[in-house]
Write a protein that holds these residues in place. Structure first.
Motif, PDB file in Angstrom:
ATOM      1  N   THR A 163       0.814  -0.900  -0.027  1.00  0.00           N
ATOM      2  CA  THR A 163      -0.021  -0.008   0.229  1.00  0.00           C
ATOM      3  C   THR A 163       0.487   1.156  -0.143  1.00  0.00           C
ATOM      4  N   ARG A 164       1.524   1.473   0.668  1.00  0.00           N
ATOM      5  CA  ARG A 164       2.936   2.559   0.965  1.00  0.00           C
ATOM      6  C   ARG A 164       3.650   2.571  -0.058  1.00  0.00           C
ATOM      7  N   GLU A 165       4.025   1.683  -1.017  1.00  0.00           N
ATOM      8  CA  GLU A 165       4.631   1.229  -2.217  1.00  0.00           C
ATOM      9  C   GLU A 165       4.117   2.023  -3.417  1.00  0.00           C
ATOM     10  N   VAL A 166       2.663   1.546  -3.381  1.00  0.00           N
ATOM     11  CA  VAL A 166       1.708   2.505  -4.298  1.00  0.00           C
ATOM     12  C   VAL A 166       1.628   3.941  -4.377  1.00  0.00           C
ATOM     13  N   PHE A 167       1.403   4.565  -2.862  1.00  0.00           N
ATOM     14  CA  PHE A 167       1.575   5.722  -2.399  1.00  0.00           C
ATOM     15  C   PHE A 167       1.892   6.799  -2.524  1.00  0.00           C
TER      16      PHE A 167
END
Length: 278
Positions: A163-167
């Protein structure tokens, strides 16, 4: 060999959940089966995994399915090292991970990553430049954005989080995140933090949006199933499960079930968009 469509790629909620059976409809493919299935990784996947496990274990009481979080990096590593049967990730694994672990990847849903604030916050939208300034720590008070005179509290996920990577990639355009940001371990922890902090800003999977938090429009587009599916909402990703080599036994049965009408109904119910076999 089970007919699971596959792509050869290389793919800590701190508590492991051993899901208990509940009453549900039958799925004939599991009748009479037994054994244990270990699943770990991305926390966005857990609501879908948990409901599928309940259905399966109701029909087949001799099957036990243990589900743990930990983030995408944990899921990839654990399945690659043979510690679990299925590893979940909210990002596409790297070529190095493919080569190192020899995983088979199954994409079964699309998901959006929604910006979220406390429901009392009147701010309704941000753009790339504003969000970047917030997360760099350059904008520090909500009054600068037309909100209350309240310090902005930044929340983010740990480096293992898909989720962090995409954000970070699609919303922040790989911009800096201030060292003052609070790091939380899961979508659930992020929801709890935002619910309890009127100054909060963070991000969660669209499937985890609920009344206790308020989604923000990003670049003029609200996050949701329709806008993710149309491509209008830009902060989106695939949800993946992977196995070390081709799935067999209970792992193959479980992954096949994700693509059945019953499995896809559960995926939709949790706020995700079912992805057909590639």
């Amino acid at each position: 060999m089970r007919c699971i469509q596959k792509i050869f790629i290389l793919s800590c909620l701190s508590v492991s959940l051993l899901v208990a059976p509940v009453h549900a409809g039958e799925n004939p493919s599991f009748r009479g089966k037994s054994g244990t299935l270990q699943i770990a990784g991305g926390t966005a996947h857990i609501p879908v995994m948990r409901d599928l496990a309940r259905v399966i274990m109701t029909e087949a009481p001799s099957v036990r399915i243990a589900i743990a979080g930990g983030g995408s990096g944990v899921g990839i590593q654990k399945v690659g090292e043979g510690l679990v049967d299925i590893g979940n990730s909210g990002r596409r694994p790297t070529d190095r991970e493919i080569e190192s672990y020899g995983l088979v990847l199954y994409r079964w849903a699309l998901d959006g990553v929604a910006l979220a604030v406390h429901p009392s916050n009147p701010v309704g939208s941000v753009d790339v430049a504003t969000l970047s300034a917030i997360y760099k720590g350059e904008i520090r008070n909500w009054k600068e954005l037309g909100g209350p005179d309240r310090t902005i509290t930044l929340y983010t996920r740990d480096a293992a989080s898909g989720t962090r990577e995409v954000f970070w990639t699609k919303a922040l355009q790989k911009g800096a995140i201030a060292e003052t940001a609070h790091v939380v371990a899961s979508n659930g922890a992020m929801k709890t933090a935002i619910t309890q902090d009127p100054g909060a800003i963070g991000y969660v999977s669209v499937g985890h949006l609920e009344p206790g938090i308020k989604a923000l429009a990003f670049e003029g587009v609200m996050p949701g199933v329709d806008t993710v599916l149309s491509g209008a909402y830009p902060v989106s990703r695939g949800l993946y499960s992977s196995t070390k080599g081709e799935a067999t036994g209970l792992a193959a049965d479980f992954l096949n079930y994700l693509y059945t009408p019953e499995g896809q109904a559960i995926i939709r119910e949790k706020g995700f968009i079912p992805a057909g076999r590639d």
